[in-house]
Design a protein around this motif. Structure first.
Motif, PDB file in Angstrom:
ATOM      1  N   GLU A   1     -59.812   3.907  21.414  1.00 31.66           N
ATOM      2  CA  GLU A   1     -58.374   3.677  21.353  1.00 31.66           C
ATOM      3  C   GLU A   1     -57.970   2.458  20.540  1.00 31.66           C
ATOM      4  N   ASN A   2     -56.808   2.579  19.886  1.00 28.96           N
ATOM      5  CA  ASN A   2     -56.072   1.424  19.376  1.00 28.96           C
ATOM      6  C   ASN A   2     -55.175   0.979  20.526  1.00 28.96           C
ATOM      7  N   PRO A   3     -55.435  -0.150  21.156  1.00 29.70           N
ATOM      8  CA  PRO A   3     -54.731  -0.473  22.405  1.00 29.70           C
ATOM      9  C   PRO A   3     -53.229  -0.668  22.247  1.00 29.70           C
TER      10      PRO A   3
ATOM     11  N   GLY B   1     -55.675   6.443  34.119  1.00 32.36           N
ATOM     12  CA  GLY B   1     -57.040   5.981  34.331  1.00 32.36           C
ATOM     13  C   GLY B   1     -57.731   5.708  33.005  1.00 32.36           C
ATOM     14  N   VAL B   2     -58.324   4.531  32.876  1.00 30.36           N
ATOM     15  CA  VAL B   2     -59.035   4.143  31.657  1.00 30.36           C
ATOM     16  C   VAL B   2     -60.412   3.617  32.044  1.00 30.36           C
ATOM     17  N   SER B   3     -61.316   3.581  31.067  1.00 30.71           N
ATOM     18  CA  SER B   3     -62.654   3.066  31.355  1.00 30.71           C
ATOM     19  C   SER B   3     -63.469   2.992  30.078  1.00 30.71           C
ATOM     20  N   ARG B   4     -64.771   2.756  30.238  1.00 30.58           N
ATOM     21  CA  ARG B   4     -65.700   2.750  29.132  1.00 30.58           C
ATOM     22  C   ARG B   4     -66.133   4.159  28.753  1.00 30.58           C
ATOM     23  N   GLY B   5     -65.864   5.129  29.627  1.00 26.12           N
ATOM     24  CA  GLY B   5     -66.211   6.506  29.339  1.00 26.12           C
ATOM     25  C   GLY B   5     -67.579   6.880  29.873  1.00 26.12           C
ATOM     26  N   SER B   6     -67.919   8.148  29.722  1.00 22.85           N
ATOM     27  CA  SER B   6     -69.165   8.687  30.256  1.00 22.85           C
ATOM     28  C   SER B   6     -70.125   9.039  29.122  1.00 22.85           C
TER      29      SER B   6
ATOM     30  N   THR C   1     -59.018  -2.894  26.821  1.00 24.15           N
ATOM     31  CA  THR C   1     -58.205  -2.697  28.018  1.00 24.15           C
ATOM     32  C   THR C   1     -57.344  -3.921  28.294  1.00 24.15           C
ATOM     33  N   GLU C   2     -57.904  -5.097  28.130  1.00 29.94           N
ATOM     34  CA  GLU C   2     -57.135  -6.326  28.353  1.00 29.94           C
ATOM     35  C   GLU C   2     -55.972  -6.438  27.367  1.00 29.94           C
TER      36      GLU C   2
ATOM     37  N   ILE D   1     -51.971   1.412  36.241  1.00 33.31           N
ATOM     38  CA  ILE D   1     -53.167   1.588  35.429  1.00 33.31           C
ATOM     39  C   ILE D   1     -54.386   1.494  36.344  1.00 33.31           C
ATOM     40  N   TRP D   2     -55.342   2.406  36.153  1.00 33.42           N
ATOM     41  CA  TRP D   2     -56.538   2.502  36.992  1.00 33.42           C
ATOM     42  C   TRP D   2     -57.771   2.295  36.121  1.00 33.42           C
TER      43      TRP D   2
END
Length: 346
Positions: free
Chosen positions: A85-87, A108-113, A142-143, A181-182
């Motif tokens: 992503e482009n944040p 929901g966001v994360s580093r992915g699988s 994310t920050e 945001i999760w």
């Protein structure tokens, strides 16, 4: 009072038995299932995001469409891989989708699988900085995203055009989105990081650690550590915590044909060199599933439970699964239906 939702991976494939033969089928049927779920009183419609695969990939047009076609149900992701992503652009998209839905986005966001693609984020043009891991890159983005949706000044005006120098935030802004945001967490440590960062917790069905205890107990420990870290950080609002479960109730012979041999216990193995534990599948009679879920330590600890759906079986089939869940399974874990909304907005 618990909330429940469905989680769709949005698989599509032109194969025998598949009701989603194309990307269009997967997208349009997800919207239709969200409408049906809202009529049943389900609280949330969530989608998984995978790149370079025949699954749902670009969530914001889909979420905005669901938001425009429904009036009450929460809409969200589980999860967006932030490496891709482009944040700042994502902050604009998220705010737009949230405004269209009337403030119902639960992102929901994360580093992915783990993925089949090699260096997928780099193909998108995002290469980690020297010495930076993929997880570090995801957290850094994310920050930036969190700051942007919170209204931080992330750019400057051009004095040559405006006559002054000042800060600019991305637009539009959507009030309240920052608290919806999760972070999708696969370890106890990242759950604690999410708490310190002020995000809700989506506990993954794949935990990339294993202490020898059953999956639900390990996940419940993760949730408790998250909540303790939240308290220690001193945030002035209460977070939410979700877990996902694969639940396949058998009420008709066709269900038995599809899922009669699908029930299994936790799976443990090496994933990318790390001993990991994957949650079980609940398949069988609804009353038995209800009893088992009521005893699930992580389900008891969470306030939101997402049920994965076999989306390739079509909208009508999955709506029937959700109806069985709402009538016979979810009440056993502390859920009570809200008054179902009518389909669509006036």
């Amino acid at each position: 009072m618990k909330k429940i939702g469905f989680l769709s991976f949005g698989h599509w494939r032109d194969a025998a038995g598949s009701q989603t033969r194309s990307g269009a089928d997967a997208l349009l049927q997800t919207i239709e299932l969200a409408e049906a779920a809202e009529e049943l009183g389900v609280d949330g419609a969530f989608v998984r995001v995978h790149h370079f695969e025949r699954q749902l990939a670009s969530p914001f047009p889909l979420l905005a469409a669901i938001g425009a076609r429904t009036s009450r149900i929460e809409i969200g992701t589980g999860v967006i891989d932030m490496r891709y992503e482009n944040p700042l652009y994502m902050a604009e998209e998220a705010a737009a989708a949230d405004l269209i839905s009337g403030g119902r986005l639960q992102l929901g966001v994360s580093r992915g699988s783990p993925e089949t693609v090699l260096l997928g984020a780099e193909v998108f043009g995002y290469r980690p900085a020297e010495g930076q891991s993929a997880a570090d890159a995801a957290r850094e983005k994310t920050e930036i995203f969190l700051a942007a949706i919170g209204g931080a000044k992330v750019a400057r005006t051009d004095p040559a055009r405006t006559g002054f120098s000042g800060g600019l935030a991305v637009q539009p802004q959507s009030p309240g989105l920052r608290r919806r945001i999760w972070w999708g967490s696969g370890t106890r440590a990242t759950a604690q990081w999410a708490a310190r960062a002020g995000m809700n917790l989506q506990s993954s069905t794949l935990l990339s650690e294993d202490t020898g205890v059953p999956f639900d107990q390990l996940q419940a420990e993760q949730i408790e550590l998250y909540r303790q870290a939240w308290r220690d950080e001193g945030h002035d609002w209460e977070p939410r915590v979700s877990v996902s479960r694969s639940v396949l109730p058998i009420t008709e012979e066709i269900d038995r044909i599809y899922f009669g041999d699908q029930a299994h216990e936790d799976q443990v193995g090496l994933l990318e060199g790390v001993r990991s534990r994957f949650g079980r599948t609940y398949a069988g009679e609804p009353d038995r599933i209800a009893e088992e879920l009521a005893a699930d330590a992580a389900v008891r600890a969470a306030d939101t439970v997402l049920f994965t759906v076999p989306n390739q079986l079509g909208v009508a089939y999955n709506a029937r699964i959700l109806e069985t869940i709402t009538r016979h399974i979810a009440p056993a874990i502390g859920w009570s239906a809200v008054q179902p909304a009518g389909r669509g907005k006036p």
